[in-house]
Structure formats: C-alpha cells, structure tokens
Enzyme design. Structure first.
Site, PDB file in Angstrom:
ATOM      1  N   GLU A  92       0.936  -1.190   0.057  1.00 30.18           N
ATOM      2  CA  GLU A  92       0.048  -0.068  -0.224  1.00 30.18           C
ATOM      3  C   GLU A  92       0.835   1.371   0.136  1.00 30.18           C
ATOM      4  O   GLU A  92       0.618   2.243  -0.546  1.00 30.18           O
ATOM      5  CB  GLU A  92      -1.011   0.192   1.417  1.00 30.18           C
TER       6      GLU A  92
ATOM      7  N   HIS B  40       4.029  -2.314   7.970  1.00 26.90           N
ATOM      8  CA  HIS B  40       3.123  -1.764   6.721  1.00 26.90           C
ATOM      9  C   HIS B  40       2.994  -0.492   6.662  1.00 26.90           C
ATOM     10  O   HIS B  40       3.355   0.130   7.734  1.00 26.90           O
ATOM     11  CB  HIS B  40       1.846  -2.683   6.958  1.00 26.90           C
TER      12      HIS B  40
ATOM     13  N   HIS C 241       9.890  -8.795  19.657  1.00 28.62           N
ATOM     14  CA  HIS C 241       8.621  -9.868  19.442  1.00 28.62           C
ATOM     15  C   HIS C 241       7.575  -9.168  19.263  1.00 28.62           C
ATOM     16  O   HIS C 241       7.164  -8.266  20.179  1.00 28.62           O
ATOM     17  CB  HIS C 241       8.940 -10.738  20.379  1.00 28.62           C
TER      18      HIS C 241
ATOM     19  N   HIS D 136       3.940   0.760  11.774  1.00 33.40           N
ATOM     20  CA  HIS D 136       3.092   1.167  10.555  1.00 33.40           C
ATOM     21  C   HIS D 136       3.446   2.623  10.174  1.00 33.40           C
ATOM     22  O   HIS D 136       3.396   3.572  11.003  1.00 33.40           O
ATOM     23  CB  HIS D 136       1.726   1.236  11.154  1.00 33.40           C
TER      24      HIS D 136
END
Length: 184
Positions: A54, A73, A90, A95
C-alpha cells in the site's frame, strides 16, 4: 522466505520486488512484499511480515534485527525506514509512515505509527508512539502511550540500564544472525 511482488494499483502502477542483501538472514517463514530493501547483516526472524504494497518503501538498515512476529506496513504513500543497528523486538508493530533512528530498541508488542524516533532511543515493551517525533536518546516507559508533543517533552532520557540492555540484544542477535547464515 516468501518474496512477493507488490500488486499494481491506481496509486502505484509499478510492481516492485523485495531486495535482500546476500549477507542478510531471512527466516523461511518471513514474508516480504513489494519494495522492501534489506541491507547487510540483517537478521529477520520467524513469522515477520514486511509489506510494502500500500505504501512506498520499507528500508531495513545494516545490522538490524527484526524479531519473531514483527509486522511492518505503510499507509498509502508512506514509507518506513529503520536505521542501522536497531532491534525491533517480538510482535512489535511499525506502521508507516515511520522513521526509526539508528541504534534504537523497540520493545515487545510496542506500536510505532506515523512517528519519527530519534537515534539511540528505547521504546519499552507495550509502549505506543503515535503521530509524534521523539528526540535522540528518548526513553518511553513500559506501556506508556505517547501521542502529543506535550507528552514527548516529559519523556526521560535513556538510562544506562536501557543502553546496556539494547546493546546486549544487538550483540546476541548479531551472533545469532551469523550462526544462521553459516548454516546455509
């Protein structure tokens, strides 16, 4: 490892493929999609997802370790840049748009979104950094949510114990990465 081209979209008409430096170790269960650029001596652990479909680009700087279950992302038009020698622990979520300065530690299940983290910072486990810019040497306490400039101004500076911890994590993962690469 799964390396996959990004799809063509109305905002990005060019399909991109991940690029992984030959000295990087990427676990077979990791998924890299689109314009993901992995620099030298990086270690990407099991079940990591780096998805630049995206957004624009995800750049993983030299010597970075990205631990199990991390997801990265980007929003449409955004990118992520992880500076050299960072540890993304972890199940953290990064984002984009986001920039993480070199030698920074992002703890277990921490969330970074639409933020810039200064160099040599320490984002503790479960913390959230949203829509702000942190100066170099910042420390975000466990579980703290930072989403305003006023909250940023009240953050403490990184302390010796945090510096020691993040250096230990970096050294351990650097050695693990070498060990995994040598097994090939």
């Amino acid at each position: 490892m799964i390396l996959e081209n990004s799809p063509k979209t109305s905002w990005n008409r060019t399909s991109k493929h991940p690029k992984v430096h030959h000295t990087a170790y990427v676990h077979p269960t990791a998924v890299l999609i689109g314009d993901v650029r992995v620099c030298e001596n990086v270690m990407i652990c099991p079940n990591v997802v780096l998805r630049a479909d995206e957004g624009l680009t995800i750049i993983i700087g030299a010597g970075v370790n990205i631990q199990d279950g991390v997801i990265m992302h980007c929003l449409k038009g955004g990118s992520i840049e992880i500076g050299q020698d960072c540890s993304i622990a972890h199940c953290a979520l990064v984002h984009g748009p986001a920039v993480i300065g070199r030698e920074t530690f992002v703890g277990f299940r921490a969330i970074v979104h639409n933020a810039t983290l200064g160099r040599n910072s320490f984002i503790s486990h479960g913390a959230m950094v949203l829509n702000v810019e942190l100066p170099d040497d910042s420390s975000v306490p466990v579980g703290k949510i930072i989403q305003s400039e006023a909250e940023v101004r009240e953050l403490p500076a990184i302390v010796v114990q945090e510096i020691s911890f993040k250096h230990d994590v970096q050294q351990i993962n650097r050695e693990l990465g070498r060990g995994y690469r040598e097994r090939k």
